[in-house]
Design an enzyme around this catalytic site. Structure first.
Site, PDB file in Angstrom:
ATOM      1  N   ASP A  80      34.649  47.944  43.101  1.00 51.35           N
ATOM      2  CA  ASP A  80      36.385  48.392  43.691  1.00 51.35           C
ATOM      3  C   ASP A  80      36.680  50.052  43.817  1.00 51.35           C
ATOM      4  OD1 ASP A  80      38.949  46.432  42.664  1.00 51.35           O
ATOM      5  OD2 ASP A  80      38.198  46.612  40.133  1.00 51.35           O
ATOM      6  N   GLN A 102      39.034  42.799  36.264  1.00 51.14           N
ATOM      7  CA  GLN A 102      40.879  42.918  36.127  1.00 51.14           C
ATOM      8  C   GLN A 102      41.371  43.407  35.423  1.00 51.14           C
ATOM      9  OE1 GLN A 102      41.488  41.481  39.121  1.00 51.14           O
ATOM     10  NE2 GLN A 102      43.220  41.273  38.898  1.00 51.14           N
ATOM     11  N   LYS A 146      39.776  35.862  44.507  1.00 47.30           N
ATOM     12  CA  LYS A 146      38.761  36.694  44.627  1.00 47.30           C
ATOM     13  C   LYS A 146      37.715  35.307  44.900  1.00 47.30           C
ATOM     14  CE  LYS A 146      40.349  40.754  43.104  1.00 47.30           C
ATOM     15  NZ  LYS A 146      41.196  41.603  42.006  1.00 47.30           N
TER      16      LYS A 146
HETATM   17  N1  GUN Z   1      44.668  44.428  39.377  1.00 47.23           N
HETATM   18  C1  GUN Z   1      45.207  44.882  39.569  1.00 47.23           C
HETATM   19  N2  GUN Z   1      45.052  45.287  41.499  1.00 47.23           N
HETATM   20  C2  GUN Z   1      43.543  45.346  40.573  1.00 47.23           C
HETATM   21  C3  GUN Z   1      42.480  45.587  41.497  1.00 47.23           C
HETATM   22  O1  GUN Z   1      42.751  46.211  42.939  1.00 47.23           O
HETATM   23  N3  GUN Z   1      41.459  45.263  40.722  1.00 47.23           N
HETATM   24  C4  GUN Z   1      41.084  45.494  39.018  1.00 47.23           C
HETATM   25  N4  GUN Z   1      40.150  45.544  39.021  1.00 47.23           N
HETATM   26  N5  GUN Z   1      42.551  44.934  39.111  1.00 47.23           N
HETATM   27  C5  GUN Z   1      43.547  44.906  38.860  1.00 47.23           C
END
Ligand code: GUN
Length: 285
Positions: free
Chosen positions: A120, A97, A53
């Site tokens: 998100d 995350q 990311k």
């Molecule tokens: N863990 C797995 N997929 C995601 C996501 O799309 N966003 C976040 N914040 N954590 C995750």
């Protein structure tokens, strides 16, 4: 006839090129979109996701900061950090995350992120907005599937869409988004009795369960568009989706491979949401 393989990498690259241009245009106005990514603990998969990311931000010209916090941190300290980031003018998006360590209440953490920076789309306010047809931030993975559908020009209105999986991150928002696109939507789970009776009807099939080979060729309608969101690490170390790719590609009209299908789009849509957040913060949208 064998399916058209949906090249998620190519669609992702094309989308990122457009985003780069948007970031450049914002730069001429003195605006640089900024994303803060928080990772708690040392889960290796989460570390890879977060690294990717941050790298994607750098490649797109988006400012990013990574906050790596030990697994032993208190919820209070994590919430303090989020409050600080909520107040920072150069940060337009905040991502925590998931999953978080068990002693931390994930719901409380997600509700603490300012809904204006919730790239998100997991904050209850944004979930409510999505459900009521007033989307503010679409969750990144289903958003990526939507962009792929649009990119391919697949008809959705009046079609049968089946989502297998009911997670808050993928299944539920995906179903709502397909409904908003005027599909007739069924939501199934791995426990659905006679799953095949549902999947066989699907013109658009999205699978996000986390079980390799859950969907086999006999369960797919000829010509259907199949989006495989599964990411399963097999005993031999290979990555596999939830769909029996080799079998289903002989039946489906379109299919996403794993890797190289839906995966590359998720981070791209995170970048897109960060750009949108920056534009809104500066009253450009
Ligand atoms: N863990 C797995 N997929 C995601 C996501 O799309 N966003 C976040 N914040 N954590 C995750």
């Amino acid at each position: 006839m064998a399916a058209t393989i949906i090249d998620g990498k190519a669609i992702s690259t094309a989308t990122r090129e457009k985003l780069k241009q948007q970031v450049t245009d914002l730069g001429t106005k003195g605006i640089r979109p900024g994303l803060a990514v928080i990772i708690v603990g040392e889960d290796p998969a989460s570390q890879v996701y977060v690294r990717n990311k941050v790298k994607a931000c750098v490649d797109t010209g988006i400012y990013s900061e990574k906050h790596e916090i030990p697994a032993t941190t208190t919820e209070e300290d994590l919430l303090k950090l989020i409050h600080r980031l909520n107040d920072k003018k150069d940060i337009h998006g905040i991502l925590v995350q998931l999953p978080l360590p068990k002693h931390i209440n994930s719901d409380r953490v997600l509700e603490t992120i300012s809904e204006t920076k919730d790239v998100d789309g997991f904050h209850l306010y944004n979930v409510g907005a999505l459900v009521t047809g007033n989307t503010i931030f679409a969750p990144c993975t289903p958003f990526g599937v939507k962009v792929m559908i649009e990119h391919l020009g697949l008809p959705v209105e009046g079609k049968s869409a089946v989502v297998v999986g009911r997670s808050n991150i993928v299944g539920k928002p995906m179903a709502i988004m397909l409904l908003e696109m005027n599909a007739t939507v069924s939501i199934c789970t791995s426990r659905t009795k006679d799953l095949k009776a549902y999947t066989k009807m699907a013109d658009i099939l999205v699978v996000a369960v986390g079980r390799p080979n859950l969907i086999t060729a006999d369960m797919v309608k000829p010509g259907a568009a199949v989006f495989d969101v599964g990411m399963n690490r097999l005993a031999d170390g290979k990555l596999a989706g939830d769909v029996d790719y080799d079998g289903v590609k002989e039946i489906a009209g379109y299919i996403t491979p794993v890797p190289g299908g839906v995966g590359p789009m998720t981070i791209t849509m995170l970048l897109a949401n960060t750009v949108i957040a920056a534009e809104r913060a500066h009253k450009l949208k």
